[in-house]
Design a protein around this motif. Structure first.
Motif, PDB file in Angstrom:
ATOM      1  N   ASP A 129       0.787  -1.243   0.146  1.00 58.85           N
ATOM      2  CA  ASP A 129       0.168   0.140   0.014  1.00 58.85           C
ATOM      3  C   ASP A 129       0.757   1.295   0.044  1.00 58.85           C
ATOM      4  OD1 ASP A 129      -2.146  -1.699   0.104  1.00 58.85           O
ATOM      5  OD2 ASP A 129      -2.571  -1.502   2.035  1.00 58.85           O
ATOM      6  N   LEU A 130       2.096   1.266   0.505  1.00 59.53           N
ATOM      7  CA  LEU A 130       2.961   2.235   0.725  1.00 59.53           C
ATOM      8  C   LEU A 130       3.321   2.804  -0.654  1.00 59.53           C
ATOM      9  CD1 LEU A 130       4.515   3.889   2.710  1.00 59.53           C
ATOM     10  CD2 LEU A 130       6.306   2.349   2.753  1.00 59.53           C
ATOM     11  N   ALA A 131       3.252   2.007  -1.836  1.00 54.99           N
ATOM     12  CA  ALA A 131       3.609   2.314  -2.969  1.00 54.99           C
ATOM     13  C   ALA A 131       2.541   3.546  -3.640  1.00 54.99           C
ATOM     14  CB  ALA A 131       3.472   1.332  -4.168  1.00 54.99           C
ATOM     15  N   GLY A 132       1.510   3.878  -2.964  1.00 59.49           N
ATOM     16  CA  GLY A 132       0.415   4.695  -3.480  1.00 59.49           C
ATOM     17  C   GLY A 132       0.364   6.105  -2.712  1.00 59.49           C
ATOM     18  N   ALA A 133       1.225   5.951  -1.470  1.00 67.21           N
ATOM     19  CA  ALA A 133       1.225   6.981  -0.374  1.00 67.21           C
ATOM     20  C   ALA A 133       1.836   8.068  -1.121  1.00 67.21           C
ATOM     21  CB  ALA A 133       2.139   6.450   0.884  1.00 67.21           C
ATOM     22  N   GLU A 134       2.858   8.331  -1.814  1.00 65.93           N
ATOM     23  CA  GLU A 134       3.353   9.614  -2.384  1.00 65.93           C
ATOM     24  C   GLU A 134       2.201  10.462  -3.220  1.00 65.93           C
ATOM     25  OE1 GLU A 134       6.959   9.579  -4.596  1.00 65.93           O
ATOM     26  OE2 GLU A 134       8.090   8.350  -3.126  1.00 65.93           O
ATOM     27  N   ILE A 135       1.280   9.428  -3.926  1.00 67.14           N
ATOM     28  CA  ILE A 135       0.126  10.170  -4.631  1.00 67.14           C
ATOM     29  C   ILE A 135      -0.946  10.548  -3.669  1.00 67.14           C
ATOM     30  CG2 ILE A 135      -1.794   9.846  -6.361  1.00 67.14           C
ATOM     31  CD1 ILE A 135       0.060   7.893  -7.523  1.00 67.14           C
ATOM     32  N   GLU A 136      -1.163   9.931  -2.692  1.00 64.11           N
ATOM     33  CA  GLU A 136      -2.254  10.127  -1.565  1.00 64.11           C
ATOM     34  C   GLU A 136      -1.632  11.331  -0.616  1.00 64.11           C
ATOM     35  OE1 GLU A 136      -4.356   6.796   0.401  1.00 64.11           O
ATOM     36  OE2 GLU A 136      -2.991   5.703  -0.809  1.00 64.11           O
ATOM     37  N   LEU A 137      -0.455  11.665  -0.445  1.00 63.05           N
ATOM     38  CA  LEU A 137       0.006  12.756   0.120  1.00 63.05           C
ATOM     39  C   LEU A 137       0.255  13.782  -0.460  1.00 63.05           C
ATOM     40  CD1 LEU A 137       2.735  10.793   2.400  1.00 63.05           C
ATOM     41  CD2 LEU A 137       0.519  11.678   3.133  1.00 63.05           C
ATOM     42  N   VAL A 138       0.063  13.956  -1.874  1.00 65.37           N
ATOM     43  CA  VAL A 138       0.206  15.464  -2.555  1.00 65.37           C
ATOM     44  C   VAL A 138      -0.398  16.369  -2.155  1.00 65.37           C
ATOM     45  CG1 VAL A 138       0.004  16.136  -4.659  1.00 65.37           C
ATOM     46  CG2 VAL A 138       1.359  14.012  -4.606  1.00 65.37           C
ATOM     47  N   SER A 139      -1.741  16.001  -1.810  1.00 63.25           N
ATOM     48  CA  SER A 139      -2.658  17.141  -1.337  1.00 63.25           C
ATOM     49  C   SER A 139      -2.626  17.259   0.285  1.00 63.25           C
ATOM     50  CB  SER A 139      -3.938  16.921  -1.923  1.00 63.25           C
ATOM     51  OG  SER A 139      -4.552  15.813  -1.316  1.00 63.25           O
ATOM     52  N   VAL A 140      -1.758  16.700   0.878  1.00 61.58           N
ATOM     53  CA  VAL A 140      -1.867  16.932   2.357  1.00 61.58           C
ATOM     54  C   VAL A 140      -1.115  18.001   2.845  1.00 61.58           C
ATOM     55  CG1 VAL A 140      -1.297  15.409   4.564  1.00 61.58           C
ATOM     56  CG2 VAL A 140      -2.375  14.222   2.677  1.00 61.58           C
ATOM     57  N   VAL A 141      -1.656  18.938   3.960  1.00 63.61           N
ATOM     58  CA  VAL A 141      -0.925  19.959   4.465  1.00 63.61           C
ATOM     59  C   VAL A 141       0.395  19.436   4.969  1.00 63.61           C
ATOM     60  CG1 VAL A 141      -0.920  22.073   5.867  1.00 63.61           C
ATOM     61  CG2 VAL A 141      -2.934  21.508   4.338  1.00 63.61           C
ATOM     62  N   ALA A 142       1.591  20.094   4.906  1.00 62.78           N
ATOM     63  CA  ALA A 142       2.620  19.523   5.757  1.00 62.78           C
ATOM     64  C   ALA A 142       3.242  18.133   5.619  1.00 62.78           C
ATOM     65  CB  ALA A 142       2.769  19.885   7.174  1.00 62.78           C
ATOM     66  N   ARG A 143       3.147  17.658   4.183  1.00 63.14           N
ATOM     67  CA  ARG A 143       3.214  16.339   3.947  1.00 63.14           C
ATOM     68  C   ARG A 143       4.603  15.717   4.231  1.00 63.14           C
ATOM     69  NH1 ARG A 143       2.461  18.582  -2.183  1.00 63.14           N
ATOM     70  NH2 ARG A 143       4.415  18.975  -2.726  1.00 63.14           N
ATOM     71  N   GLU A 144       5.523  16.697   4.131  1.00 64.42           N
ATOM     72  CA  GLU A 144       7.043  16.332   4.389  1.00 64.42           C
ATOM     73  C   GLU A 144       7.127  16.131   5.911  1.00 64.42           C
ATOM     74  OE1 GLU A 144       6.074  19.312   3.156  1.00 64.42           O
ATOM     75  OE2 GLU A 144       6.621  19.498   0.971  1.00 64.42           O
ATOM     76  N   HIS A 145       6.434  16.561   6.705  1.00 61.83           N
ATOM     77  CA  HIS A 145       6.501  16.339   8.402  1.00 61.83           C
ATOM     78  C   HIS A 145       5.890  15.047   8.815  1.00 61.83           C
ATOM     79  CE1 HIS A 145       8.988  20.090   8.424  1.00 61.83           C
ATOM     80  NE2 HIS A 145       8.072  20.592   7.544  1.00 61.83           N
ATOM     81  N   ARG A 146       5.149  14.399   7.838  1.00 63.79           N
ATOM     82  CA  ARG A 146       4.061  13.477   8.501  1.00 63.79           C
ATOM     83  C   ARG A 146       5.065  12.287   9.071  1.00 63.79           C
ATOM     84  NH1 ARG A 146      -1.409  13.962   8.345  1.00 63.79           N
ATOM     85  NH2 ARG A 146      -1.456  11.773   7.994  1.00 63.79           N
ATOM     86  N   LEU A 147       5.939  11.879   8.736  1.00 63.70           N
ATOM     87  CA  LEU A 147       6.807  10.788   9.482  1.00 63.70           C
ATOM     88  C   LEU A 147       7.225  11.433  10.842  1.00 63.70           C
ATOM     89  CD1 LEU A 147       8.003   7.893   9.768  1.00 63.70           C
ATOM     90  CD2 LEU A 147       9.755   8.563   8.291  1.00 63.70           C
ATOM     91  N   ARG A 148       7.810  12.720  10.733  1.00 67.10           N
ATOM     92  CA  ARG A 148       8.712  13.316  11.814  1.00 67.10           C
ATOM     93  C   ARG A 148       7.476  13.407  13.238  1.00 67.10           C
ATOM     94  NH1 ARG A 148      13.290  16.151  12.403  1.00 67.10           N
ATOM     95  NH2 ARG A 148      13.421  17.402  14.394  1.00 67.10           N
ATOM     96  N   ARG A 149       6.402  13.755  12.527  1.00 62.63           N
ATOM     97  CA  ARG A 149       5.352  14.122  13.909  1.00 62.63           C
ATOM     98  C   ARG A 149       4.940  12.546  14.281  1.00 62.63           C
ATOM     99  NH1 ARG A 149       1.541  18.758  10.910  1.00 62.63           N
ATOM    100  NH2 ARG A 149       3.092  20.588  10.971  1.00 62.63           N
ATOM    101  N   SER A 150       4.833  11.543  13.309  1.00 53.42           N
ATOM    102  CA  SER A 150       4.730  10.140  14.028  1.00 53.42           C
ATOM    103  C   SER A 150       5.698   9.896  15.106  1.00 53.42           C
ATOM    104  CB  SER A 150       4.450   9.398  12.897  1.00 53.42           C
ATOM    105  OG  SER A 150       3.387   9.639  12.077  1.00 53.42           O
ATOM    106  N   ILE A 151       6.897  10.012  14.635  1.00 54.03           N
ATOM    107  CA  ILE A 151       7.943   9.505  15.572  1.00 54.03           C
ATOM    108  C   ILE A 151       8.117  10.332  16.731  1.00 54.03           C
ATOM    109  CG2 ILE A 151      10.565   9.315  15.721  1.00 54.03           C
ATOM    110  CD1 ILE A 151      10.753   8.936  12.881  1.00 54.03           C
TER     111      ILE A 151
END
Length: 370
Positions: A140-162
């Motif tokens: 499923d992670l293969a489609g994550a880049e497309i799904e995250l395109v319209s998400v605000v602060a998409r570059e920080h999603r993993l940092r906030r999770s950690i």
């Protein structure tokens, strides 16, 4: 400067000398295996001065990113350091090597990036060590880049999770090391890993093709540091797939050491068939064949990585904001709450990085507390 091939041969000779009393190469290998299997009975690796979030990245495939992430993580865990490995590659090879289920529907890093799942909900234990946990990756992670395109602060999603995961854990249960395995590309997933990490570990295969894309990777790390994560730095370079029978491997290793200096680990990972066989059995090479040269080399690399981490200064909390003085003429009235505007879009250079375009720029390094 010491020849890497000579260091490898000296290490092998030392192991054989210790096992000379048995007068058998098999006895020497059994002795090395005993050292690894009974790691808990030996002196543990030193704890780092702060939690180390290390991104293992190189946009070239086949240089040993996944193999190094898995075996370094297992070595750190076996020698007493709590370790979390995050598989950010849709192929899920890290999950396979650690024996963690990653079929469709398994709670994975995809759920933490795209949905509202916490990292604790998608973290799985491993059989390699009770100190080692893994966040698997599914297809499923293969489609994550497309799904995250319209998400605000998409570059920080993993940092906030950690950060949320670490805040929820009591101090005595927080991992000492967080290792992030990246896909062989410079897309949005790798960008998330670079924003989430404080350090970058770059595995470099001892062949010239592995050096061609290194300049672009360093330039992109510099762009991330300038616009998204000012504390990211290249802290470690690991030479992998070293073949002591060829002069080419020595030449590449010398060029890397001359250019990067102390960033390069002294330990060198040799070509070893046991390292390649281990994932087929859902294991790391340390548990599959602990007496092999690949196993002992990764233990030495992890030991050196831990020794460097012990020299880091503890993380200092951010200073509190200065208090605003009040006067009698200024009553303490809370101002009206204003809506917080969304963060601005990333600069064009970073947007180009996400789209996979080549970006040129100088390389630099730095370090900050997670």
């Amino acid at each position: 400067m010491t020849d890497p091939g000579e260091r490898l041969r000296t290490s092998l000779a030392a192991d054989q000398a210790v096992g000379a009393e048995f007068d058998s190469p098999i006895a020497a290998e059994a002795m090395r295996a005993t050292r690894v299997l009974h790691a808990a009975d030996q002196d543990p690796f030193p704890r780092p001065g702060r939690i180390r979030v290390i991104t293992v990245a190189n946009q070239k495939g086949g240089v040993g990113k996944t193999t190094s992430t898995v075996n370094l993580g297992v070595a750190l865990a076996m020698y007493g350091l709590r370790t979390l490995v995050i598989d950010l590659d849709p192929q899920g090879n890290t999950s396979t090597a650690l024996g963690v289920e990653h079929t469709v529907g398994t709670p994975s890093i995809y759920d933490a990036l795209v949905s509202d799942a916490t990292l604790a909900e998608v973290t799985h234990p491993t059989t390699a060590s009770p100190n080692l946990h893994c966040v698997p990756a599914t297809i499923d992670l293969a489609g994550a880049e497309i799904e995250l395109v319209s998400v605000v602060a998409r570059e920080h999603r993993l940092r906030r999770s950690i950060e949320g995961y670490l805040d929820e854990l009591p101090p005595e249960e927080r991992p000492h090391y967080v290792l992030i395995d990246c896909p062989p590309s410079l897309g949005l997933l790798t960008l998330n890993a670079l924003v989430a990490g404080d350090e970058v570990l770059i595995p470099i295969q001892c062949e010239y093709y592995a050096l061609e894309g290194l300049g672009q990777l360093l330039s992109n790390i510099d762009l991330v540091r300038a616009h998204l994560n000012p504390g990211i730095s290249v802290s470690t370079i690991l030479l992998t797939m070293y073949d002591g029978r060829t002069k080419l491997a020595d030449q590449v290793a010398d060029e890397v050491r001359n250019h990067f200096g102390e960033l390069v680990l002294t330990a060198v990972i040799p070509r070893n068939v046991r390292v390649s066989e281990a994932p087929g059995y859902g294991q790391s090479v340390l548990t599959y064949d602990p007496g092999s040269r690949g196993s002992t080399s990764y233990v030495e690399a992890a030991r050196e990585l831990a020794a460097r981490g012990a020299q880091l200064a503890p993380a200092s909390p951010p200073p509190p904001p200065p208090a605003q003085p009040r006067t009698a003429a200024q009553p303490a009235v809370r101002p009206a709450v204003r809506p917080v505007p969304p963060p601005p879009p990333p600069p064009p250079a970073v947007a180009a990085l996400v789209l996979g375009e080549s970006v040129a720029g100088p390389a630099a390094g730095g370090r900050h507390a997670p």
